[in-house]
Design an enzyme around this catalytic site. Structure first.
Site, mmCIF file in Angstrom:
data_model
loop_
_atom_site.group_PDB
_atom_site.id
_atom_site.type_symbol
_atom_site.label_atom_id
_atom_site.label_comp_id
_atom_site.label_asym_id
_atom_site.label_seq_id
_atom_site.Cartn_x
_atom_site.Cartn_y
_atom_site.Cartn_z
ATOM 1 N N ASP A 48 83.126 -63.549 -48.207
ATOM 2 C CA ASP A 48 82.182 -62.507 -48.589
ATOM 3 C C ASP A 48 80.769 -63.040 -48.392
ATOM 4 O OD1 ASP A 48 84.354 -61.028 -49.397
ATOM 5 O OD2 ASP A 48 83.704 -60.767 -51.460
ATOM 6 N N ASN A 49 79.910 -62.194 -47.818
ATOM 7 C CA ASN A 49 78.525 -62.581 -47.569
ATOM 8 C C ASN A 49 77.590 -61.569 -48.201
ATOM 9 O OD1 ASN A 49 79.411 -64.680 -45.787
ATOM 10 N ND2 ASN A 49 79.622 -63.166 -44.175
ATOM 11 N N ARG A 59 68.954 -56.728 -38.212
ATOM 12 C CA ARG A 59 69.870 -57.861 -37.986
ATOM 13 C C ARG A 59 70.954 -57.395 -37.018
ATOM 14 N NH1 ARG A 59 69.342 -61.943 -42.147
ATOM 15 N NH2 ARG A 59 67.992 -61.212 -43.844
ATOM 16 N N HIS A 62 75.526 -58.510 -33.625
ATOM 17 C CA HIS A 62 76.279 -59.755 -33.615
ATOM 18 C C HIS A 62 77.788 -59.526 -33.569
ATOM 19 C CE1 HIS A 62 72.642 -61.026 -36.231
ATOM 20 N NE2 HIS A 62 72.374 -61.259 -34.959
ATOM 21 N N LYS A 72 85.097 -56.522 -40.374
ATOM 22 C CA LYS A 72 84.158 -56.528 -41.494
ATOM 23 C C LYS A 72 84.251 -55.222 -42.269
ATOM 24 C CE LYS A 72 80.780 -59.341 -39.015
ATOM 25 N NZ LYS A 72 79.456 -59.351 -38.398
ATOM 26 N N TYR A 132 79.035 -57.980 -47.169
ATOM 27 C CA TYR A 132 80.124 -57.748 -46.239
ATOM 28 C C TYR A 132 81.257 -58.722 -46.446
ATOM 29 C CZ TYR A 132 76.889 -60.618 -43.335
ATOM 30 O OH TYR A 132 75.985 -61.544 -42.867
ATOM 31 N N ASP A 170 67.409 -63.315 -32.636
ATOM 32 C CA ASP A 170 67.714 -61.943 -32.230
ATOM 33 C C ASP A 170 66.735 -61.381 -31.196
ATOM 34 O OD1 ASP A 170 70.030 -61.800 -33.690
ATOM 35 O OD2 ASP A 170 69.163 -60.665 -35.350
#
Length: 185
Positions: A48-49, A59, A62, A72, A132, A170
């Site tokens: 978990d982030n 962001r 990716h 995810k 996430y 990025d």
């Protein structure tokens, strides 16, 4: 929970049942059994982030390459984002297409994206706390990415271009047409 199919197989919007009263609210943010029954996806989340960002932060886009590819399940705890999943599975009838969904603390929606999607989000509120769940561990040596402003993707990030804030990393990603996607259907 209600599962809403999107225009792209492998991407679902999840709407939890909210139980509210004068004290506030309660909802079950994830239930593996119900998730599998309603989506047909059997996955085990292992990491978990959480990130905190300010208005204009973008962001993405990716992904992680096999064997460290990640599914995810993402959600917003505070604030609002435009969350985007881009199909990068060669052979898919929706290759290069994207799903964009507003996730917020008010709508409590979540977005699930399976392996084979590039992911990103743009912060539309003053601040956001974004969480996430991932079904594989982060593997920096297997990172991949696509330019957020790829003209072939034509994503409307709902931000003025002069307000977009990117990480240094990025700012240098290739367009989808310039990569060999590691995902095939």
């Amino acid at each position: 929970m209600e599962v809403i199919k999107t225009a792209i197989d492998g991407v679902f919007i999840i709407e939890p049942r909210i139980f509210g009263d004068a004290r506030g609210y309660f909802f079950e943010s994830f239930n593996a059994k119900e998730f599998a029954e309603k989506t047909g996806v059997h996955t085990t989340f292992v990491q978990d982030n959480e990130s905190m960002s300010h208005y204009g932060v973008l962001r993405g886009l990716h992904f992680q390459c096999p064997p460290y590819a990640q599914s995810k399940l993402v959600r917003v705890v505070k604030g609002k984002v435009l969350d985007v999943a881009v199909d990068i599975r060669r052979g898919s009838s929706t290759y290069g297409q994207h799903v964009a969904v507003e996730l917020s603390e008010d709508n409590h929606r979540q977005l699930f994206l399976d392996h084979g999607f590039a992911h990103g989000f743009a912060v539309l509120s003053e601040q956001v706390i974004f969480q996430y769940k991932c079904d594989n561990f982060y593997a920096p040596q297997n990172e991949g990415a696509i330019a957020w402003d790829d003209p072939d993707l034509a994503i409307d990030w709902q931000l003025p271009q002069d307000k977009v804030q990117l990480s240094e990393k990025d700012t240098h990603h290739p367009f989808l047409r310039d990569i060999q996607s590691p995902f095939t259907l």
